[in-house]
Scaffold this motif. Sequence first.
Motif, PDB file in Angstrom:
ATOM      1  N   TYR A  29       0.539  -1.168   0.016  1.00 15.23           N
ATOM      2  CA  TYR A  29      -0.135  -0.176   0.109  1.00 15.23           C
ATOM      3  C   TYR A  29       0.731   1.368   0.025  1.00 15.23           C
ATOM      4  CZ  TYR A  29      -3.996  -2.933   1.461  1.00 15.23           C
ATOM      5  OH  TYR A  29      -5.122  -3.803   1.512  1.00 15.23           O
ATOM      6  N   MET A  30       2.108   1.034   0.138  1.00  9.19           N
ATOM      7  CA  MET A  30       3.229   2.318   0.230  1.00  9.19           C
ATOM      8  C   MET A  30       3.971   2.214  -0.980  1.00  9.19           C
ATOM      9  SD  MET A  30       3.947   1.186   4.061  1.00  9.19           S
ATOM     10  CE  MET A  30       4.698   2.594   4.759  1.00  9.19           C
ATOM     11  N   ASP A  31       4.526   3.710  -0.975  1.00 11.58           N
ATOM     12  CA  ASP A  31       5.388   3.849  -2.189  1.00 11.58           C
ATOM     13  C   ASP A  31       6.871   3.248  -2.030  1.00 11.58           C
ATOM     14  OD1 ASP A  31       6.472   5.455  -0.140  1.00 11.58           O
ATOM     15  OD2 ASP A  31       6.103   7.317  -1.190  1.00 11.58           O
ATOM     16  N   LYS A  32       7.046   2.817  -0.930  1.00 10.36           N
ATOM     17  CA  LYS A  32       8.250   1.996  -0.594  1.00 10.36           C
ATOM     18  C   LYS A  32       8.059   0.775   0.425  1.00 10.36           C
ATOM     19  CE  LYS A  32       9.470   5.080   3.344  1.00 10.36           C
ATOM     20  NZ  LYS A  32      10.854   5.924   3.860  1.00 10.36           N
ATOM     21  N   GLU A  33       8.973  -0.127   0.259  1.00  7.46           N
ATOM     22  CA  GLU A  33       8.832  -1.428   1.098  1.00  7.46           C
ATOM     23  C   GLU A  33       9.478  -1.055   2.532  1.00  7.46           C
ATOM     24  OE1 GLU A  33       9.607  -6.118   1.039  1.00  7.46           O
ATOM     25  OE2 GLU A  33       9.908  -5.039  -0.805  1.00  7.46           O
ATOM     26  N   ILE A  34       8.915  -1.344   3.576  1.00  9.82           N
ATOM     27  CA  ILE A  34       9.542  -1.419   4.742  1.00  9.82           C
ATOM     28  C   ILE A  34       9.681  -2.455   5.313  1.00  9.82           C
ATOM     29  CG2 ILE A  34       9.658  -0.462   7.150  1.00  9.82           C
ATOM     30  CD1 ILE A  34       7.804   1.619   6.078  1.00  9.82           C
ATOM     31  N   PRO A  35      10.826  -3.528   4.799  1.00 12.60           N
ATOM     32  CA  PRO A  35      10.944  -4.838   5.300  1.00 12.60           C
ATOM     33  C   PRO A  35      11.374  -4.949   6.807  1.00 12.60           C
ATOM     34  CG  PRO A  35      13.052  -4.107   3.969  1.00 12.60           C
ATOM     35  CD  PRO A  35      11.920  -3.021   4.091  1.00 12.60           C
ATOM     36  N   ILE A  36      10.937  -6.059   7.572  1.00  7.65           N
ATOM     37  CA  ILE A  36      11.171  -6.208   8.816  1.00  7.65           C
ATOM     38  C   ILE A  36      12.182  -7.818   8.848  1.00  7.65           C
ATOM     39  CG2 ILE A  36      10.478  -6.856  11.080  1.00  7.65           C
ATOM     40  CD1 ILE A  36       9.796  -4.068   9.937  1.00  7.65           C
ATOM     41  N   GLU A  37      13.473  -7.474   8.881  1.00  9.51           N
ATOM     42  CA  GLU A  37      14.503  -8.617   8.841  1.00  9.51           C
ATOM     43  C   GLU A  37      14.305  -9.323  10.120  1.00  9.51           C
ATOM     44  OE1 GLU A  37      15.382  -5.537   8.666  1.00  9.51           O
ATOM     45  OE2 GLU A  37      15.682  -4.931   6.744  1.00  9.51           O
ATOM     46  N   GLU A  38      14.601 -10.619   9.945  1.00 11.27           N
ATOM     47  CA  GLU A  38      14.236 -11.797  11.095  1.00 11.27           C
ATOM     48  C   GLU A  38      15.166 -11.291  12.334  1.00 11.27           C
ATOM     49  OE1 GLU A  38      14.503 -16.493  11.997  1.00 11.27           O
ATOM     50  OE2 GLU A  38      14.428 -15.790  10.017  1.00 11.27           O
ATOM     51  N   GLU A  39      16.407 -10.731  11.808  1.00 13.78           N
ATOM     52  CA  GLU A  39      17.317 -10.277  13.083  1.00 13.78           C
ATOM     53  C   GLU A  39      16.785  -9.084  13.720  1.00 13.78           C
ATOM     54  OE1 GLU A  39      19.220  -8.707   9.294  1.00 13.78           O
ATOM     55  OE2 GLU A  39      18.124 -10.372   9.888  1.00 13.78           O
ATOM     56  N   VAL A  40      15.869  -8.588  13.434  1.00  9.60           N
ATOM     57  CA  VAL A  40      15.392  -7.195  14.343  1.00  9.60           C
ATOM     58  C   VAL A  40      13.741  -7.539  14.759  1.00  9.60           C
ATOM     59  CG1 VAL A  40      16.598  -5.588  13.097  1.00  9.60           C
ATOM     60  CG2 VAL A  40      14.130  -6.207  12.296  1.00  9.60           C
ATOM     61  N   ILE A  41      13.459  -8.715  14.707  1.00  5.41           N
ATOM     62  CA  ILE A  41      12.260  -9.489  15.315  1.00  5.41           C
ATOM     63  C   ILE A  41      12.629 -10.130  16.726  1.00  5.41           C
ATOM     64  CG2 ILE A  41      10.265 -10.955  15.025  1.00  5.41           C
ATOM     65  CD1 ILE A  41      10.663 -10.669  12.089  1.00  5.41           C
ATOM     66  N   HIS A  42      12.152  -9.154  17.766  1.00  6.50           N
ATOM     67  CA  HIS A  42      12.455  -9.682  19.014  1.00  6.50           C
ATOM     68  C   HIS A  42      11.212 -10.131  19.702  1.00  6.50           C
ATOM     69  CE1 HIS A  42      16.515  -7.672  18.466  1.00  6.50           C
ATOM     70  NE2 HIS A  42      15.803  -6.529  18.025  1.00  6.50           N
ATOM     71  N   ILE A  43      11.146 -11.263  19.944  1.00  9.99           N
ATOM     72  CA  ILE A  43       9.935 -11.871  20.464  1.00  9.99           C
ATOM     73  C   ILE A  43      10.450 -12.810  21.460  1.00  9.99           C
ATOM     74  CG2 ILE A  43       7.915 -13.479  20.283  1.00  9.99           C
ATOM     75  CD1 ILE A  43       7.638 -12.219  17.317  1.00  9.99           C
ATOM     76  N   ILE A  44       9.956 -12.514  22.721  1.00  9.43           N
ATOM     77  CA  ILE A  44      10.243 -13.440  23.986  1.00  9.43           C
ATOM     78  C   ILE A  44       9.297 -14.424  24.090  1.00  9.43           C
ATOM     79  CG2 ILE A  44      11.045 -13.469  26.375  1.00  9.43           C
ATOM     80  CD1 ILE A  44      11.704 -10.608  26.178  1.00  9.43           C
ATOM     81  N   ASP A  45       9.808 -15.735  23.905  1.00 11.66           N
ATOM     82  CA  ASP A  45       8.820 -16.984  24.023  1.00 11.66           C
ATOM     83  C   ASP A  45       8.973 -17.403  25.451  1.00 11.66           C
ATOM     84  OD1 ASP A  45       7.164 -18.877  23.029  1.00 11.66           O
ATOM     85  OD2 ASP A  45       8.673 -19.527  21.550  1.00 11.66           O
ATOM     86  N   GLY A  46       8.182 -18.115  25.950  1.00 11.54           N
ATOM     87  CA  GLY A  46       7.907 -18.840  26.891  1.00 11.54           C
ATOM     88  C   GLY A  46       7.052 -18.688  28.270  1.00 11.54           C
ATOM     89  N   TYR A  47       5.975 -17.647  27.822  1.00  7.54           N
ATOM     90  CA  TYR A  47       5.189 -17.251  28.633  1.00  7.54           C
ATOM     91  C   TYR A  47       3.731 -17.478  28.091  1.00  7.54           C
ATOM     92  CZ  TYR A  47       8.911 -15.083  30.936  1.00  7.54           C
ATOM     93  OH  TYR A  47      10.055 -14.713  31.604  1.00  7.54           O
ATOM     94  N   VAL A  48       3.540 -18.695  27.182  1.00  8.64           N
ATOM     95  CA  VAL A  48       2.134 -19.006  26.735  1.00  8.64           C
ATOM     96  C   VAL A  48       1.309 -19.736  27.724  1.00  8.64           C
ATOM     97  CG1 VAL A  48       0.891 -20.487  25.143  1.00  8.64           C
ATOM     98  CG2 VAL A  48       2.943 -18.872  24.345  1.00  8.64           C
ATOM     99  N   GLY A  49       2.349 -20.462  28.726  1.00  9.34           N
ATOM    100  CA  GLY A  49       1.862 -20.801  30.050  1.00  9.34           C
ATOM    101  C   GLY A  49       1.036 -22.276  29.617  1.00  9.34           C
ATOM    102  N   LEU A  50      -0.271 -22.292  30.073  1.00 10.72           N
ATOM    103  CA  LEU A  50      -1.087 -23.427  29.786  1.00 10.72           C
ATOM    104  C   LEU A  50      -1.611 -23.606  28.283  1.00 10.72           C
ATOM    105  CD1 LEU A  50      -3.066 -23.829  33.067  1.00 10.72           C
ATOM    106  CD2 LEU A  50      -1.047 -25.189  32.381  1.00 10.72           C
ATOM    107  N   GLY A  51      -1.531 -22.374  27.449  1.00  6.58           N
ATOM    108  CA  GLY A  51      -2.055 -22.319  26.255  1.00  6.58           C
ATOM    109  C   GLY A  51      -2.731 -20.960  26.192  1.00  6.58           C
ATOM    110  N   TYR A  52      -2.858 -20.709  24.929  1.00  4.96           N
ATOM    111  CA  TYR A  52      -3.757 -19.459  24.719  1.00  4.96           C
ATOM    112  C   TYR A  52      -5.128 -19.358  25.322  1.00  4.96           C
ATOM    113  CZ  TYR A  52      -6.573 -15.931  22.152  1.00  4.96           C
ATOM    114  OH  TYR A  52      -7.272 -14.623  21.728  1.00  4.96           O
TER     115      TYR A  52
END
Length: 331
Positions: free
Chosen positions: A237-260
Amino acid sequence: MVEYPRREKLAFLPTPIHKLEKLSKLLDGPEIYLKRDDITGSAVGGNKIRKLEYTVADAIDKGCDTLITCGGLQSNHCRATAFVATKLGLECHLVLNKTEEPKVEANLFLDKLAGAHIHYIPSEEYKKNLENLLKELQEKLNKQGKKAYVIPTGASFGIGNFGYIKAAEEVSKQCVEENVTFDYIVTAVGSGGTYTGLSMGQKLFLPKTKIVGINVSDDREYFVEKVKKISKESSAYMDKEIPIEEEVIHIIDGYVGLGYAKSRPEELKFIEDIARLEGVVFDPVYTGKAMFGLADQIKKGTFKKGEKILFIHTGGIFGIFPKAEMFELNQ
């Protein structure tokens, strides 16, 4: 600058930023601030409304008169969509994951109050066949003379994603006004749109800030792919692409607990403690788990004393009511 798609102005913006003085002192670590996206409205409050502003504008511009979306029995997104549809004179159909016999309370009660048409789908079929189910319902409604627009889970797709690109711009302006720079913005990750929008907005407006997600469903690997997919859709939708590279995706796993949407006693106790400490209510599905995870990471030293963290309160207060009997409230 970003040339945003058209939006329907539905949310109460900008939402304020409050410092959690007592929690910051208790954890003896970074300064913790709260972005109050839980007060974007009442029945339509929470983070979903930012995404829906762009999504329903797109639906209306395409001549649609009916919205179809999906989620769990207590979906905040479905509740917000139902009320937005009513406000704008659109018909609303909700495809809900029936994991148990529906008890008409909280968000589900509000869905019905808003006049939404409810379609209950058994859990296994919902998980395996959701995309086809939505398409079949769309085709059925179109044959009835309606023009239906399908919104995916959480409005987490290209057009909805602009809600949190815009939110990042909003935060950048508040930083200037308050003379503050956040080292981190932390958010719950449930369908990926809020995190993706903030990540794209960070590149445009908040270069000194790192976006951190704490997933409350699935796992980090799932959301890495989801973030890349949504950001690519938005870039179209934009006039330029704004890619999100995997190395800048900071997601901390481990707190899902018993499940969604499933709660452990320690998570509910934490929600109670914060309510009595700061006068703020987090929900058991999203913000409660994410803030629980953030507090745990602070104790582990992931975030340092003197740093500044902005936590996005994405709302969901109605989700606490079905869990009321699980709380062991101390008097």
